[in-house]
Design a protein around this motif. Structure first.
Motif, mmCIF file in Angstrom:
data_model
loop_
_atom_site.group_PDB
_atom_site.id
_atom_site.type_symbol
_atom_site.label_atom_id
_atom_site.label_comp_id
_atom_site.label_asym_id
_atom_site.label_seq_id
_atom_site.Cartn_x
_atom_site.Cartn_y
_atom_site.Cartn_z
ATOM 1 N N UNK A 219 0.833 -1.193 0.000
ATOM 2 C CA UNK A 219 0.000 0.000 0.000
ATOM 3 C C UNK A 219 0.875 1.253 0.000
ATOM 4 N N UNK A 220 0.466 2.281 -0.716
ATOM 5 C CA UNK A 220 1.040 3.599 -0.458
ATOM 6 C C UNK A 220 0.403 4.105 0.834
ATOM 7 N N UNK A 221 1.067 5.006 1.555
ATOM 8 C CA UNK A 221 0.516 5.482 2.838
ATOM 9 C C UNK A 221 -0.890 6.073 2.703
ATOM 10 N N UNK A 222 -1.111 6.867 1.650
ATOM 11 C CA UNK A 222 -2.413 7.495 1.478
ATOM 12 C C UNK A 222 -3.522 6.498 1.210
ATOM 13 N N UNK A 223 -3.218 5.439 0.477
ATOM 14 C CA UNK A 223 -4.220 4.403 0.214
ATOM 15 C C UNK A 223 -4.572 3.696 1.521
ATOM 16 N N UNK A 224 -3.542 3.376 2.302
ATOM 17 C CA UNK A 224 -3.768 2.660 3.558
ATOM 18 C C UNK A 224 -4.637 3.475 4.510
ATOM 19 N N UNK A 225 -4.487 4.803 4.482
ATOM 20 C CA UNK A 225 -5.296 5.666 5.332
ATOM 21 C C UNK A 225 -6.783 5.566 5.020
ATOM 22 N N UNK A 226 -7.121 5.228 3.792
ATOM 23 C CA UNK A 226 -8.528 5.155 3.380
ATOM 24 C C UNK A 226 -9.152 3.789 3.665
ATOM 25 N N UNK A 227 -8.330 2.792 3.981
ATOM 26 C CA UNK A 227 -8.842 1.441 4.220
ATOM 27 C C UNK A 227 -9.605 1.416 5.540
ATOM 28 N N UNK A 228 -10.795 0.829 5.488
ATOM 29 C CA UNK A 228 -11.613 0.716 6.696
ATOM 30 C C UNK A 228 -11.117 -0.448 7.546
ATOM 31 N N UNK A 229 -10.934 -0.174 8.795
ATOM 32 C CA UNK A 229 -10.409 -1.192 9.713
ATOM 33 C C UNK A 229 -11.479 -2.213 10.045
#
Length: 342
Positions: A332-342
């Motif tokens: 993941x790029x950091x920005x993509x990972x930030x959008x992933x729902x936990x």
């Protein structure tokens, strides 16, 4: 004391009625409009939130119709089909010119790994709808002459000039994303501020889901599922686009090593090569670019894609790949990972 109780009860009753009316008003304030159908060889779903019940089906159909007439290789009299047959009199429209310009941008930034003229090689190797042929080094070198977006020119009269008549343009790896962008423009022009447009798994999200008062939630398929569908991850999207590309369920197992690979065509060498990238998902400001870059990352080497993304801060990406031990991994790029729902 009785008067006070009665007054308090009446005040409580009126307050309760007022809160109920406010609550009902909030529920009725937003209306979910949904348009479902088929276009571009796939299905689409358009959800838009408004204060009134709307029907934009005619405008939606119009967008698909004009995009198809300009860029569909499946319509014999479309502009792109006529150009591919050698008709040099075609004057291309603004949409065609925009897609050509976006294609050229991605072609240059990826050093040619995204190339809308590669179809002749895809067909020759037997991975496309065209006739497969016996390929060797001599034949690859011959066909490579007809590949390269830098050999396509847009004249001042908005006509296409090809260096070689045999060259074929195919915008399938970017046109679907572009069509979604045009649908988004149409919704904007109708003063729709909150919507989710999905065509064949590619998405533009604008605003939020007002009914739930949260960002739009979308999912990405798990490429390891061989039958049916299962979501790999879900993520929040707002005012951005998401496109995915992948060789889902299309593994090749090396008979000697047992490793899993998928075939891709390298537009630079002209040869097939084994790729360990199973899927690429890209978030960008518009869906055409997300679509094109997702396709490019399926062709580029994994390490090259990761280095490329470090220098492209306007893109966020999620790559699924097979490591040297045959295990599926994620990046993941950091920005993509930030959008992933936990």
């Amino acid at each position: 004391m009785k008067v006070s109780l009665k007054y308090n009860f009446l005040l409580f009753l009126l307050l309760g009625i007022a809160l109920t009316l406010i609550g009902c008003g909030k529920e009725e304030r937003w209306i979910k409009n949904t348009e479902l159908g088929e276009a571009l060889g796939t299905t689409y779903s358009i959800i838009y939130i408004s204060k009134d019940t709307l029907n934009l089906q005619r405008q939606i159909d119009s967008v698909f119709r004009v995009v198809n007439q300009s860029m569909s290789t499946y319509i014999p009299d479309s502009d792109i089909s006529r150009i591919n047959r050698g008709d040099s009199t075609v004057v291309v429209d603004e949409m065609f010119r925009e897609v050509l310009a976006l294609s050229r941008e991605v072609y240059h930034t990826t050093n040619g790994y995204f190339d809308p003229t590669v179809g002749i090689l895809v067909n020759a190797w037997g991975f496309g709808p065209g006739q497969a042929i016996t390929m060797d080094s001599a034949e690859v070198n011959r066909l490579k002459m007809f590949v390269g977006l830098d050999k396509i020119e847009l004249t001042a009269d908005n006509q296409i000039r090809k260096k070689y008549p045999e060259m074929q343009l195919d915008f399938n790896a970017i046109a679907k994303g572009y069509a979604i962008d045009r649908l988004a423009v149409m919704l904007d022009q109708n003063q729709i501020e909150n919507y989710l447009v999905e065509v064949g798994g590619e998405i533009v999200a604008k605003g939020i889901n007002e009914l739930k008062e949260q960002p739009w939630v979308v999912g990405i398929d798990d490429p390891q599922v061989e039958h049916g569908r299962r979501l790999k991850i879900t993520l929040n999207l707002r005012d951005e686009a998401l496109a995915s590309s992948g060789n889902y369920r299309k593994f090749r197992i090396d008979s000697l090593t047992g490793e899993k690979f998928v075939h891709t065509i390298d537009p630079k060498s002209g040869f097939t090569r084994n790729s360990n990238v199973l899927a690429a998902s890209v978030i960008a400001s518009n869906c055409a670019l997300a679509d094109a870059y997702a396709t490019a990352f399926m062709t580029m080497e994994l390490d090259s894609s990761m280095v490329f993304l470090e220098g492209k801060k306007e893109l966020e990406a999620y790559l699924i790949y097979i490591d040297l031990h045959g295990e599926v991994q994620e990046s993941f790029t950091p920005g993509f990972l930030e959008r992933v729902r936990k």
